[in-house]
Every structure is written in structure tokens, then in C-alpha cells.
Design an enzyme around this catalytic site. Structure first.
Site, PDB file in Angstrom:
ATOM      1  N   LYS A  73      50.740  25.539  51.032  1.00  0.00           N
ATOM      2  CA  LYS A  73      50.847  24.157  51.403  1.00  0.00           C
ATOM      3  C   LYS A  73      49.696  23.317  51.125  1.00  0.00           C
ATOM      4  CE  LYS A  73      52.246  22.095  55.841  1.00  0.00           C
ATOM      5  NZ  LYS A  73      52.081  21.887  57.236  1.00  0.00           N
ATOM      6  N   SER A 148      56.808  20.195  58.884  1.00  0.00           N
ATOM      7  CA  SER A 148      56.179  19.465  57.900  1.00  0.00           C
ATOM      8  C   SER A 148      56.001  20.331  56.527  1.00  0.00           C
ATOM      9  CB  SER A 148      55.017  18.939  58.049  1.00  0.00           C
ATOM     10  OG  SER A 148      53.885  20.093  58.576  1.00  0.00           O
ATOM     11  N   SER A 172      55.923  23.210  62.564  1.00  0.00           N
ATOM     12  CA  SER A 172      56.058  23.019  61.023  1.00  0.00           C
ATOM     13  C   SER A 172      56.248  24.313  60.305  1.00  0.00           C
ATOM     14  CB  SER A 172      55.002  22.372  60.685  1.00  0.00           C
ATOM     15  OG  SER A 172      55.008  20.868  60.927  1.00  0.00           O
TER      16      SER A 172
HETATM   17  N1  GLN Z   1      57.152  17.669  63.797  1.00  0.00           N
HETATM   18  C1  GLN Z   1      55.642  17.715  64.629  1.00  0.00           C
HETATM   19  C2  GLN Z   1      55.097  16.532  63.972  1.00  0.00           C
HETATM   20  O1  GLN Z   1      55.591  15.668  63.545  1.00  0.00           O
HETATM   21  C3  GLN Z   1      55.164  18.654  64.188  1.00  0.00           C
HETATM   22  C4  GLN Z   1      54.467  18.860  62.817  1.00  0.00           C
HETATM   23  C5  GLN Z   1      53.606  20.046  62.552  1.00  0.00           C
HETATM   24  O2  GLN Z   1      53.708  20.998  63.316  1.00  0.00           O
HETATM   25  N2  GLN Z   1      52.759  19.895  61.803  1.00  0.00           N
HETATM   26  O3  GLN Z   1      54.067  16.285  64.648  1.00  0.00           O
END
Ligand code: GLN
Length: 481
Positions: A73, A148, A172
Site C-alpha cells: 500500500k 482505503s 480499511s
Molecule cells: N472508512 C474509514 C475512514 O474513512 C476507515 C479508513 C481506514 O481504516 N483507514 O476513516
């Protein structure tokens, strides 16, 4: 075909001299050439470095993952390679060092093929917030892959790498794993070093991985995890031999189903798939009981105060002065700060910074931030109470399978509500995993398993047992076989 082989199989074949690291890396690089553009899953590709590294490994290097291709990532710093975090702010940033996760995997013999697309600064649930454009779901390219870490999940689903790293702050890893039909594990907070992992919300961020099966994840996680003196929240606990300890036996394991996770909002097809998976685990010898986790409905509001608060503080470092994006021709210092941040950050990141600054400001701190810290404690308390009764929790990952790209783009609150089943484990810091558990209209559904703190081995074993008995994780998206 090389890309169909499991990680254990690839490692064994190389150790036995049946397969060279170069052959494995070339096979995956060819798949990246063929499918990489379709999915927009990758930001940077490093084929020359990958080939050179594979040759080096064939010459000498052993290591637990010798010759295993991997995609990181783009939140993990990679020395000498662009590390963008999905943001214009870091579009010109070349990391001067490797994140601990990258360093450990490289030392174990993993070969980096590429850096994966992601929501900007890991803020998002659908991977539509990247400066580099939305990632597409390989099961249907009009749909989101989940976010994400959507680039990582889509890449593994499409067979562009056997494994990929990700991070999970509020879901995410689990969410894109579920929506893209791969296995993904978020370890206990503190299990994997955050050094060199660009910070979003430091009390929640945790690195983990994606692969096709729990067994594959076990190999990768063992190489990533462990104490790191460079991360003050890294925990000094031994890392078990996860793969070696997989028995596939879950006889007598007590699995709790929290009523709150199966209440209103869960789409019928997803419920059916998750319940069928739970029946399968019962058939494998697990005891299933219903439990209550009464503070679950506080998770979304709690998280969306705490995460933005921490983000507003962490992202203060991107000021246009030291590194990253700088606006053209600033007239004075204020103009430099203002325009660099206004031009460098996308809309969701700016929204989070504003919310975070607001909830931390004098007069609102007690009402929002402090309150959220208290409700976070109540949510963690639900997990303590649950794990007094059960060994593992099983639940859905999302309320519904993937949705079309653009469908929720203008409705941030609807997007936040997507995270209702993944946020509680993040707030409590417990490990969670998503395993493929079926399909609704051709789109994958995930089963979420949650274990007590530092019981990743239990999670992986339960996932492995389920995958020994089912074949959902072996399905490949049409066109990407
Ligand atoms: N969907 C959550 C957010 O937008 C979690 C994102 C994540 O785990 N990085 O913050």
C-alpha cells in the site's frame, strides 16, 4: 499456472529448486502489465528493481518468504521509491527510508512489485478518494473495491500479486478484503510496527495484509509482525509461527454472534451468506451463541470524532515547507501554508482536518473529543465482556456488497455509516479478519472474525478451518483467471 499457487507452495517450490524467484516475479509482472491499467490498482510499479532483487535471491538469499512477490500500500515508506499516500501532497515524495513492515518483508525475501493505490491518507471506505483516481473492483469494474486499501485488495483479487500489505484504521483491510473477495487480516493494535507507515489516526492505525487464504496471510503476517523499538506503541510480545500452528480444527471453539451486528441495515443476501458461513463453522464443531455488544451503535460517531481529531494533528506536518507539495509563487508565509494545503489535500482530507480541529478546539473539546474517548472505553468494554464468554466473534464486514463507483461520493455520512461493523474492533484494538463467504449478484461477501487481543493465531486458524471446508476463496473474478 504460477499465479494460482499458494504462498506455501511457491516458497516450497523455490526451496526445492523447482521454481526460481525470477520465474515467479516475471509471471506476476506479466499479469501487472496485462491487468494493471484496467483496475487502476497501482500507483507506482518497480519492475526493474523487482527483477534485480529476484536474481539476487536466486543467487543466495533464503528467508521465510524468499522470492515471494508483494505489493505495498502506498502508505508504507519505500526507500528511493515514490510514496504518495494517495495524495497530491506527496505526489513528489520519494521516501528516504523503508517502513519497518517493508524492511522486514524484504529481509524475509519478499520482492516488491509495486505500490498500491489507496484513498488519500487512508481516509475512505470505497477507494474513490485517491488523487490518482478510483480503483475498480475486479468482480465488476463499475463497482468500488472497498477502501482505503482498495488497490491492495483489488491487486490480490486479480492475481497481480499473491499478497499485499494494507492498513486498517477503521476497517480499511477488512472492508476491501470483503468487497473484493480476498482474505485480509488486521492484527491487534501494536502487533505490527507503525514506523514508516504514514500516520492517519495514530491510536487506531494498524498494518496488516491481504492474500487469497488465511494460510497465505499467516505466512506474510509472521514476517511483518513483532516488536519495533522505533514505534513507541509497538508491543513486546513474541510472534507465534502462525502458519505452523494452523490445525484447521475448531472443535469446541465458542463463537459469539453479536445481536447488534445482525440488526436492521444488513442487506438480506449478505445476511444469508454470513449465516451460511456460521452454519459451516458449527458443522466443523464450533459452538455458536448470541451475545450483546450494547455500545455498538456508538462506534460511528465515536470514530468520526477521534480519527479526524488525530488526523488534524498528524497532517499538520504537511505545510509546504519541509517536503511534499508547495504552491507556486506564495506572496508570504501564510499564503504558502494556506495554498499548499488547499491545493495539496483533496476534499475528504480537508473535511477531516476541519472536523478534527473543531472537536479539539476550546469549548468543544469536552463535548466531543473527551466524550468520544469515554464512549471508546465503553465499546472496548463490550469486547472485554464478550471475550469472557466466547473465544471468537463472527459478524458481517459490511451491510451490503460493493456499490457502484460514484453512488455515495456526494454523501459523506452514508459513506461513514458503511463502517458500522468494522469500527468497533478498531476502537477496541482487537484483531479482525475478513474471509470470502459467498456472493450476491456476482459480488463477493465477507465474513468477519474478531478475536481477543493478540490472538491472531486463533483468527487465522478459524479462517483456515473454514477455507478447508469451503471454496469461496478459490473463486477468481471472470477475466482475471
Ligand atoms: N472508512 C474509514 C475512514 O474513512 C476507515 C479508513 C481506514 O481504516 N483507514 O476513516
Amino acid at each position: 499456472m504460477i499465479h494460482e499457487r499458494s504462498i506455501a507452495d511457491l516458497i516450497a517450490a523455490r526451496a526445492a529448486g523447482e521454481l526460481s524467484a525470477e520465474a515467479v516475479v516475471d509471471a506476476y509482472l506479466a499479469r501487472i502489465d496485462r491487468h494493471g491499467d484496467t483496475l487502476n490498482a497501482l500507483i507506482t510499479r518497480t519492475p526493474e528493481a523487482a527483477r534485480a532483487r529476484a536474481a539476487e535471491i536466486d543467487g543466495a538469499l533464503a528467508g521465510a518468504l524468499a522470492g515471494l512477490p508483494i505489493i505495498h500500500k502506498d502508505i508504507f515508506c519505500t526507500q528511493g521509491v515514490k510514496t504518495s499516500c494517495g495524495s497530491r501532497m506527496l505526489d513528489n515524495f520519494v521516501a528516504p527510508y523503508d517502513a519497518t513492515v517493508v524492511e522486514r518483508l524484504t529481509t524475509a525475501g519478499a520482492v516488491t512489485l509495486a505500490k498500491a493505490n489507496m484513498d488519500e491518507f487512508a481516509m475512505g471506505s470505497s477507494n474513490e478518494n485517491s488523487f490518482y483516481g478510483a480503483v475498480k473492483n475486479p468482480w465488476n469494474t463499475d463497482y468500488v473495491p472497498g477502501g482505503s486499501s482498495g488497490g491492495s485488495a483489488a491487486a490480490v483479487a486479480a492475481g497481480l500479486a499473491p499478497a499485499a500489505t494494507g492498513t486498517d484504521t477503521g476497517g480499511s483491510i477488512r472492508q476491501p478484503a470483503a468487497l473484493s473477495g480476498v482474505t485480509g487480516i488486521k492484527p491487534t493494535y501494536g502487533r505490527v510496527s507503525r514506523y514508516g507507515m504514514i500516520a492517519f489516526a495514530s491510536s487506531l492505525d494498524q498494518g496488516g495484509c491481504f492474500a487469497r487464504s488465511a494460510e497465505d496471510c499467516a505466512h506474510v503476517l509472521a514476517a511483518m509482525a513483532g516488536f519495533d523499538g522505533r514505534d513507541s506503541t509497538s508491543v513486546e510480545a513474541d510472534v507465534p509461527d502462525y502458519a505452523g500452528q494452523l490445525t484447521g480444527d475448531i472443535t469446541g471453539l465458542t463463537i459469539g454472534l453479536p445481536r447488534e451486528y445482525f440488526a436492521e441495515g444488513l442487506e438480506a443476501g449478505s445476511r444469508e451468506a454470513v449465516m451460511a458461513a456460521i452454519d459451516e463453522m458449527k458443522a466443523l464443531g464450533a459452538n455458536v451463541v448470541e451475545i450483546d455488544m450494547p455500545h455498538t451503535d456508538l462506534a460511528v460517531s465515536t470514530y468520526y470524532v477521534i480519527a479526524p481529531a488525530e488526523a488534524s494533528s498528524n497532517l499538520a506536518r504537511f505545510d509546504g515547507v519541509r517536503y511534499g507539495y508547495r504552491c507556486a509563487d506564495p506572496v508570504d508565509l501564510d499564503d504558502l501554508y494556506n495554498r499548499s494545503r488547499a491545493e495539496g489535500f483533496g476534499p475528504e482530507v480537508q473535511r477531516r482536518i476541519m472536523i478534527g480541529a473543531y472537536v479539539l478546539s476550546a469549548g468543544y473539546y469536552d463535548a466531543y473529543y473527551l466524550k468520544a474517548q469515554k464512549t471508546r472505553r465503553l465499546i472496548a468494554g463490550d469486547f472485554h465482556a464478550a471475550f469472557d464468554q466466547v473465544d471468537l466473534i463472527a459478524a458481517p464486514v459490511t451491510q451490503a456488497p460493493a456499490f457502484p463507483i460514484g453512488e455515495k461520493a456526494d454523501d459523506p455520512v452514508a459513506m461513514y455509516l458503511n463502517d458500522v461493523y468494522t469500527l468497533p474492533a478498531s476502537l477496541a484494538g482487537v484483531p479482525g479478519m475478513s474471509v470470502p463467504a459467498g456472493f450476491v449478484d456476482g459480488l463477493p461477501v465477507g465474513l468477519q472474525l474478531i478475536a481477543p487481543w493478540f490472538e491472531e493465531g486463533r483468527l487465522l486458524n478459524a479462517g483456515h478451518a473454514y477455507q478447508q471446508a469451503t471454496s469461496w476463496h478459490t473463486r477468481r473474478p471472470p477475466g482475471f483467471e
